[in-house]
Motif scaffolding. Structure first.
Motif, PDB file in Angstrom:
ATOM      1  N   ASP A   4      31.726  43.908  -8.958  1.00 56.97           N
ATOM      2  CA  ASP A   4      30.927  43.565  -7.794  1.00 56.97           C
ATOM      3  C   ASP A   4      30.777  42.035  -7.808  1.00 56.97           C
ATOM      4  O   ASP A   4      30.988  41.405  -8.851  1.00 56.97           O
ATOM      5  CB  ASP A   4      29.565  44.264  -7.937  1.00 56.97           C
ATOM      6  CG  ASP A   4      28.555  43.762  -6.945  1.00 56.97           C
ATOM      7  OD1 ASP A   4      28.855  43.773  -5.737  1.00 56.97           O
ATOM      8  OD2 ASP A   4      27.461  43.341  -7.379  1.00 56.97           O
ATOM      9  N   ASP A   6      28.059  39.820  -5.685  1.00 57.41           N
ATOM     10  CA  ASP A   6      26.683  39.288  -5.591  1.00 57.41           C
ATOM     11  C   ASP A   6      25.772  39.889  -6.650  1.00 57.41           C
ATOM     12  O   ASP A   6      25.723  41.115  -6.807  1.00 57.41           O
ATOM     13  CB  ASP A   6      26.088  39.602  -4.207  1.00 57.41           C
ATOM     14  CG  ASP A   6      26.771  38.814  -3.100  1.00 57.41           C
ATOM     15  OD1 ASP A   6      27.372  37.764  -3.385  1.00 57.41           O
ATOM     16  OD2 ASP A   6      26.696  39.262  -1.939  1.00 57.41           O
ATOM     17  N   HIS A   7      25.059  39.054  -7.370  1.00 61.21           N
ATOM     18  CA  HIS A   7      24.140  39.460  -8.441  1.00 61.21           C
ATOM     19  C   HIS A   7      24.862  39.978  -9.691  1.00 61.21           C
ATOM     20  O   HIS A   7      24.212  40.368 -10.656  1.00 61.21           O
ATOM     21  CB  HIS A   7      23.155  40.572  -8.023  1.00 61.21           C
ATOM     22  CG  HIS A   7      22.184  40.172  -6.945  1.00 61.21           C
ATOM     23  ND1 HIS A   7      22.224  40.705  -5.676  1.00 61.21           N
ATOM     24  CD2 HIS A   7      21.161  39.304  -6.950  1.00 61.21           C
ATOM     25  CE1 HIS A   7      21.240  40.181  -4.946  1.00 61.21           C
ATOM     26  NE2 HIS A   7      20.586  39.317  -5.694  1.00 61.21           N
ATOM     27  N   THR A   8      26.192  40.063  -9.643  1.00 58.74           N
ATOM     28  CA  THR A   8      26.927  40.500 -10.834  1.00 58.74           C
ATOM     29  C   THR A   8      27.677  39.313 -11.431  1.00 58.74           C
ATOM     30  O   THR A   8      27.575  39.052 -12.632  1.00 58.74           O
ATOM     31  CB  THR A   8      27.892  41.658 -10.503  1.00 58.74           C
ATOM     32  OG1 THR A   8      27.121  42.785 -10.080  1.00 58.74           O
ATOM     33  CG2 THR A   8      28.730  42.060 -11.703  1.00 58.74           C
ATOM     34  N   ASP A 181      25.688  45.594 -10.407  1.00 60.17           N
ATOM     35  CA  ASP A 181      24.249  45.520 -10.672  1.00 60.17           C
ATOM     36  C   ASP A 181      23.445  46.501  -9.825  1.00 60.17           C
ATOM     37  O   ASP A 181      22.225  46.536  -9.922  1.00 60.17           O
ATOM     38  CB  ASP A 181      23.727  44.111 -10.343  1.00 60.17           C
ATOM     39  CG  ASP A 181      23.753  43.866  -8.844  1.00 60.17           C
ATOM     40  OD1 ASP A 181      24.863  43.772  -8.283  1.00 60.17           O
ATOM     41  OD2 ASP A 181      22.670  43.824  -8.227  1.00 60.17           O
ATOM     42  N   ASP A 186      27.125  50.411  -6.438  1.00 60.13           N
ATOM     43  CA  ASP A 186      28.169  50.248  -7.454  1.00 60.13           C
ATOM     44  C   ASP A 186      28.330  51.485  -8.342  1.00 60.13           C
ATOM     45  O   ASP A 186      29.445  51.964  -8.545  1.00 60.13           O
ATOM     46  CB  ASP A 186      27.848  49.046  -8.358  1.00 60.13           C
ATOM     47  CG  ASP A 186      27.782  47.748  -7.561  1.00 60.13           C
ATOM     48  OD1 ASP A 186      28.628  47.555  -6.674  1.00 60.13           O
ATOM     49  OD2 ASP A 186      26.871  46.937  -7.828  1.00 60.13           O
TER      50      ASP A 186
HETATM   51 MG   LIG Z   1      25.569  43.253  -6.363  1.00 57.82          MG
END
Ligand SMILES: [Mg+2]
Length: 225
Positions: A4, A6-8, A181, A186
């Motif tokens: 992933d 974003d944020h990962t 995340d 996911d």
């Molecule tokens: Mg994410």
């Protein structure tokens, strides 16, 4: 291996804070009645997350985020100015993807994994924006392919977006593992497509999902795989 974005890998919160703090100055939001950047950031994070969750669930479309997000945020901070919200929206969308912060150890782990595996991205996002994030943060070169929900015509957790990515690279579910995340998009998404997954949970949030692999630092991928 599927990541992933974003944020990962791409540090969404930090990048978003940088972009918003620039906008806070440029748009002179203090003079318009928003006392501190922290107030803006806090409200943004909360409302933004709610809207993206609704988007992931198919409850709202991209245009609602584009045209309503900053209006709602400003209103909840006591500023009723639709034109300002539209300006902020387009400037935020242009500025934020140019920010470069990655999650700790992202580059190190990608360097290590690149030598052993083919790496892909599956992201619920838009081609132009996600491509800008990948190139500004210097990680485009690690990925053989980047599948966005815009391109695939389906969003995680739908199994179709995973199948689309696997068909493109001629992979079978057993060949790949998903790292992300978000427990819904996911992890549940990977499960829908019969793919193993690693839940990346840097804040060690409590949850009740039964998981095979959970990590709080990307560096742990080196020992799992
Ligand atoms: Mg994410």
């Amino acid at each position: 291996m599927i990541f992933d974005l974003d944020h990962t890998l791409w540090d969404y919160d930090k990048n978003c804070a940088e972009a918003l703090s620039e906008l806070y100055e440029i748009k002179k939001l203090k003079e318009k009645g928003i006392d501190s950047f922290d107030n803006l950031f806090e409200v943004f994070m909360e409302m933004n997350m709610q809207m993206w969750d609704q988007y992931d669930l198919g409850i709202i479309q991209r245009d609602v985020i584009r045209y309503q997000r900053f209006h709602r945020i400003l209103l909840s901070l006591g500023v009723d100015d639709y034109n300002l919200s539209l300006e902020m929206s387009s400037e935020y969308v242009a500025l934020s993807p140019t920010k470069k912060n990655l999650l700790p150890n992202a580059m190190n782990v990608l360097d290590y994994l690149r030598a052993k595996y083919n790496l892909l991205i599956i992201t619920n996002g838009f081609d132009d924006i996600q491509a800008t994030k990948l190139s500004s943060s210097g990680i485009s070169k690690y990925f053989d392919s980047v599948v966005t929900s815009e391109k695939a015509g389906h969003k995680k957790p739908a199994k179709e977006i995973f199948e689309y990515a696997m068909a493109k690279g001629n992979y079978q579910p057993n060949d790949v593992i998903m790292i992300g995340d978000n427990l819904n998009t996911d992890i549940k998404g990977a499960r829908n497509a019969a793919i193993d997954s690693v839940y990346f949970n840097p804040l060690k949030k409590q949850h009740k999902t039964d998981l095979k692999h959970e990590i709080s630092d990307l560096i742990e991928l080196k020992s799992i795989l």
